[in-house]
Design a protein around this motif. Structure first.
Motif, PDB file in Angstrom:
ATOM      1  N   PHE A  45     -25.013  15.985  -3.849  1.00 23.80           N
ATOM      2  CA  PHE A  45     -25.193  17.230  -3.091  1.00 23.80           C
ATOM      3  C   PHE A  45     -24.140  18.212  -3.607  1.00 23.80           C
ATOM      4  CE2 PHE A  45     -25.029  19.879   0.811  1.00 23.80           C
ATOM      5  CZ  PHE A  45     -26.380  20.066   1.014  1.00 23.80           C
ATOM      6  N   THR A  46     -24.443  18.848  -4.734  1.00 24.98           N
ATOM      7  CA  THR A  46     -23.456  19.637  -5.474  1.00 24.98           C
ATOM      8  C   THR A  46     -22.972  20.840  -4.676  1.00 24.98           C
ATOM      9  OG1 THR A  46     -24.508  18.975  -7.544  1.00 24.98           O
ATOM     10  CG2 THR A  46     -23.005  20.862  -7.623  1.00 24.98           C
ATOM     11  N   GLN A  47     -21.654  20.936  -4.523  1.00 27.57           N
ATOM     12  CA  GLN A  47     -21.025  22.040  -3.797  1.00 27.57           C
ATOM     13  C   GLN A  47     -20.076  22.841  -4.667  1.00 27.57           C
ATOM     14  OE1 GLN A  47     -22.988  22.222  -1.367  1.00 27.57           O
ATOM     15  NE2 GLN A  47     -21.765  21.904   0.459  1.00 27.57           N
ATOM     16  N   GLY A  48     -19.551  22.218  -5.695  1.00 30.88           N
ATOM     17  CA  GLY A  48     -18.649  22.901  -6.614  1.00 30.88           C
ATOM     18  C   GLY A  48     -18.768  22.289  -7.994  1.00 30.88           C
ATOM     19  N   GLU A  59     -16.850  17.943 -10.462  1.00 30.54           N
ATOM     20  CA  GLU A  59     -17.888  18.275  -9.487  1.00 30.54           C
ATOM     21  C   GLU A  59     -17.443  17.864  -8.091  1.00 30.54           C
ATOM     22  OE1 GLU A  59     -22.740  17.658  -8.917  1.00 30.54           O
ATOM     23  OE2 GLU A  59     -21.622  16.416 -10.345  1.00 30.54           O
ATOM     24  N   SER A  60     -17.666  18.742  -7.144  1.00 31.06           N
ATOM     25  CA  SER A  60     -17.433  18.446  -5.735  1.00 31.06           C
ATOM     26  C   SER A  60     -18.782  18.248  -5.061  1.00 31.06           C
ATOM     27  CB  SER A  60     -16.681  19.605  -5.063  1.00 31.06           C
ATOM     28  OG  SER A  60     -16.665  19.437  -3.652  1.00 31.06           O
ATOM     29  N   THR A  61     -18.928  17.142  -4.338  1.00 34.69           N
ATOM     30  CA  THR A  61     -20.178  16.890  -3.622  1.00 34.69           C
ATOM     31  C   THR A  61     -19.922  16.872  -2.124  1.00 34.69           C
ATOM     32  OG1 THR A  61     -19.992  14.464  -3.622  1.00 34.69           O
ATOM     33  CG2 THR A  61     -20.990  15.506  -5.561  1.00 34.69           C
ATOM     34  N   GLY A  62     -20.970  17.180  -1.364  1.00 39.38           N
ATOM     35  CA  GLY A  62     -20.827  17.305   0.072  1.00 39.38           C
ATOM     36  C   GLY A  62     -21.596  16.266   0.872  1.00 39.38           C
ATOM     37  N   LEU A  63     -21.709  16.548   2.156  1.00 35.18           N
ATOM     38  CA  LEU A  63     -22.312  15.710   3.203  1.00 35.18           C
ATOM     39  C   LEU A  63     -21.278  14.720   3.738  1.00 35.18           C
ATOM     40  CD1 LEU A  63     -25.868  14.956   1.758  1.00 35.18           C
ATOM     41  CD2 LEU A  63     -25.194  16.748   3.365  1.00 35.18           C
ATOM     42  N   GLU A  64     -21.247  14.584   5.050  1.00 37.10           N
ATOM     43  CA  GLU A  64     -20.311  13.656   5.681  1.00 37.10           C
ATOM     44  C   GLU A  64     -20.651  12.226   5.281  1.00 37.10           C
ATOM     45  OE1 GLU A  64     -20.501  14.400   9.846  1.00 37.10           O
ATOM     46  OE2 GLU A  64     -19.342  16.253   9.733  1.00 37.10           O
ATOM     47  N   GLY A  65     -19.623  11.497   4.899  1.00 40.66           N
ATOM     48  CA  GLY A  65     -19.801  10.115   4.477  1.00 40.66           C
ATOM     49  C   GLY A  65     -20.191   9.960   3.029  1.00 40.66           C
ATOM     50  N   ARG A  66     -20.482  11.076   2.345  1.00 42.76           N
ATOM     51  CA  ARG A  66     -20.906  11.014   0.946  1.00 42.76           C
ATOM     52  C   ARG A  66     -20.141  11.992   0.059  1.00 42.76           C
ATOM     53  NH1 ARG A  66     -27.366  11.452   0.921  1.00 42.76           N
ATOM     54  NH2 ARG A  66     -26.933  11.332  -1.321  1.00 42.76           N
ATOM     55  N   SER A  67     -19.190  12.706   0.619  1.00 37.57           N
ATOM     56  CA  SER A  67     -18.460  13.725  -0.145  1.00 37.57           C
ATOM     57  C   SER A  67     -17.504  13.079  -1.139  1.00 37.57           C
ATOM     58  CB  SER A  67     -17.686  14.643   0.800  1.00 37.57           C
ATOM     59  OG  SER A  67     -18.566  15.397   1.600  1.00 37.57           O
ATOM     60  N   ASN A  88     -15.325  11.653   7.566  1.00 39.46           N
ATOM     61  CA  ASN A  88     -15.668  12.798   8.415  1.00 39.46           C
ATOM     62  C   ASN A  88     -15.590  14.138   7.699  1.00 39.46           C
ATOM     63  OD1 ASN A  88     -12.790  12.563   8.281  1.00 39.46           O
ATOM     64  ND2 ASN A  88     -12.627  13.975  10.009  1.00 39.46           N
ATOM     65  N   LEU A  89     -15.186  14.138   6.417  1.00 42.37           N
ATOM     66  CA  LEU A  89     -15.013  15.391   5.686  1.00 42.37           C
ATOM     67  C   LEU A  89     -16.276  15.760   4.921  1.00 42.37           C
ATOM     68  CD1 LEU A  89     -11.388  15.024   4.248  1.00 42.37           C
ATOM     69  CD2 LEU A  89     -12.130  16.178   6.348  1.00 42.37           C
ATOM     70  N   PHE A  90     -16.550  17.067   4.877  1.00 44.71           N
ATOM     71  CA  PHE A  90     -17.713  17.610   4.172  1.00 44.71           C
ATOM     72  C   PHE A  90     -17.186  18.435   3.011  1.00 44.71           C
ATOM     73  CE2 PHE A  90     -22.306  18.821   5.015  1.00 44.71           C
ATOM     74  CZ  PHE A  90     -22.480  19.537   3.851  1.00 44.71           C
ATOM     75  N   GLY A  91     -17.279  17.897   1.788  1.00 45.57           N
ATOM     76  CA  GLY A  91     -16.743  18.567   0.611  1.00 45.57           C
ATOM     77  C   GLY A  91     -17.486  19.855   0.288  1.00 45.57           C
ATOM     78  N   GLU A  92     -16.746  20.820  -0.242  1.00 49.52           N
ATOM     79  CA  GLU A  92     -17.338  22.123  -0.588  1.00 49.52           C
ATOM     80  C   GLU A  92     -16.832  22.595  -1.954  1.00 49.52           C
ATOM     81  OE1 GLU A  92     -19.578  24.222   0.481  1.00 49.52           O
ATOM     82  OE2 GLU A  92     -20.215  23.372   2.395  1.00 49.52           O
ATOM     83  N   GLY A  93     -16.495  23.886  -2.073  1.00 51.20           N
ATOM     84  CA  GLY A  93     -16.159  24.500  -3.351  1.00 51.20           C
ATOM     85  C   GLY A  93     -14.949  23.889  -4.024  1.00 51.20           C
TER      86      GLY A  93
END
Length: 307
Positions: A45-48, A59-67, A88-93
Motif C-alpha cells: 500500500f504505497t505511501q511514499g 518505499e513507505s507502505t501503509g495500513l495498520e498492522g502492515r506498515s 498501531n501505526l499507519f505509515g505515510e510519506g
C-alpha cells in the motif's frame, strides 16, 4: 470628497484584480510516456517512494498492522531490507535528508526517523501540526509535507516543527487532496488523491505550473496512483500506486491544445522532467503600472472636478 474616495477604491480594486490576473501563471499540460516497467509488490500500500542509489528505491507502505519502511531493487521488485512499524501505526510519506529517512504517520501524530542506509530505527518525534501526515519530500533544507488539503508545510529537520505553510493554487480550479510528493529540479511534484494527475508546483509562490495526466498507464488499475521517485544523477523518473504490481519509468511530454501548433512530439520534445519555469516578474511590474495609472487617472479626474 465621498466621490473621490469611491473612485479611489475602484482604482485600487482594479489594480489588485489586474495584478492577480497578470501574475497567475498558466498551467502546462503533460502526458505520461512509459519508458520501461518493473515488477512491484502488489501487496504494498504505497505511501511514499524515493530514489536511494543506483537501482534501489526506498518505499513507505501503509495500513495498520502492515506498515513498513523498505529498500527495494527497482529492476526486480525484490525487497532487500524491511523494517516493520508498530502494529498501531499507519505509515505515510517518506523523505531523505542527510543521513536520515523521515517517515510520516497518518493520524498517529508521530514522525519516525530512520538510518537511511541500514533502516535502523533512530527515534520517534511527536507531531500535532498538521493533524494528519500524507506526503513528504525535501528541498535539501526543509522537509515539505502535505496533509490532504491545498497546503504544503515546510518543516525544520532538527526540531521537526512547521516553519511556514504554503497555499497551493491554480489558474484552472481549486486545488485539494495533495498527497505523495517529490522535489524535482526546483519544483514540487504532487500526486492528487483519487486521480491520475500529478501537479507541478512552484515552491516560491504555490502556483501550479504544470499538470501531468497519467490516465491509462495501468489497466486495470488496482487502486489510486501514489508514488513518485526521481534519480537526479541519471534523470530517471518513476511512478506507481497503491497495490500496483508494476513500477513505471516514465517521461513526460507536453500536450498541444492548439490546432495551429505544428510542433511534432518527438523524443527530443519529451523529457524526464519539464524545464524550470520561471515566474515572470515583468507581469507584476505591468500590474503595478496599471495600478499607478489608474490612481493617476482618478487624481486627474478629481482635480478637474474641483476646478
Amino acid at each position: 470628497m465621498s466621490w473621490f474616495v469611491a473612485a479611489l477604491v475602484l482604482a485600487v480594486v482594479f489594480g489588485v484584480s489586474s495584478e492577480t490576473s497578470a501574475s497567475t501563471p498558466s498551467v502546462t499540460d503533460y502526458t505520461c510516456k512509459v519508458v520501461s516497467h518493473h515488477p512491484h509488490d502488489g501487496e504494498a500500500f504505497t505511501q511514499g517512494l524515493l530514489h536511494h542509489s543506483g537501482d534501489v528505491v526506498l518505499e513507505s507502505t501503509g495500513l495498520e498492522g502492515r506498515s513498513s519502511l523498505r529498500k527495494v531493487d527497482l529492476t526486480t521488485g525484490k525487497v532487500l531490507e524491511r523494517s516493520l512499524l508498530n502494529y498501531n501505526l499507519f505509515g505515510e510519506g517518506l523523505a531523505v535528508l542527510g543521513q536520515f529517512a523521515y517517515q510520516l504517520t497518518w493520524r498517529n501524530h508521530q514522525i519516525l526517523v530512520w538510518n537511511k542506509d541500514t533502516l535502523e530505527f533512530v527515534k520517534s518525534v511527536p507531531q500535532h501540526h498538521p493533524p494528519e501526515g500524507w506526503g513528504l519530500t525535501t528541498n535539501g533544507t526543509h522537509l515539505i509535507q502535505s496533509d490532504g488539503s491545498n497546503k504544503l508545510y515546510f518543516i525544520d529537520p532538527v526540531s521537526l516543527s512547521v516553519v511556514w505553510a504554503l497555499t497551493v493554487q491554480s489558474s484552472r480550479s481549486h486545488v485539494s487532496k495533495l498527497n505523495e510528493l517529490e522535489f524535482i529540479k526546483g519544483f514540487i511534484w504532487a500526486n492528487v488523491w483519487f486521480s491520475n494527475t500529478i501537479l507541478i508546483i512552484n515552491p516560491d509562490n504555490g502556483y501550479v505550473v504544470g499538470q501531468v495526466n497519467c490516465t491509462g498507464i495501468i489497466q486495470p488499475q488496482p487502486e489510486v496512483m501514489n508514488g513518485i521517485a526521481y534519480d537526479e544523477v541519471q534523470q530517471r523518473l518513476w511512478v506507481t500506486g497503491k497495490f500496483w504490481p508494476t513500477l513505471f519509468q516514465i517521461e513526460v511530454c507536453p500536450v498541444s491544445h492548439s490546432t495551429s501548433d505544428q510542433t511534432e512530439i518527438t523524443p527530443e520534445t519529451c523529457f524526464g522532467v519539464p524545464p524550470k519555469i520561471a515566474y515572470a516578474p515583468q507581469s507584476q511590474g505591468a500590474a503595478a503600472l496599471i495600478t499607478i495609472g489608474a490612481i493617476s487617472l482618478v487624481s486627474l479626474l478629481y482635480l478637474l472636478h474641483h476646478r
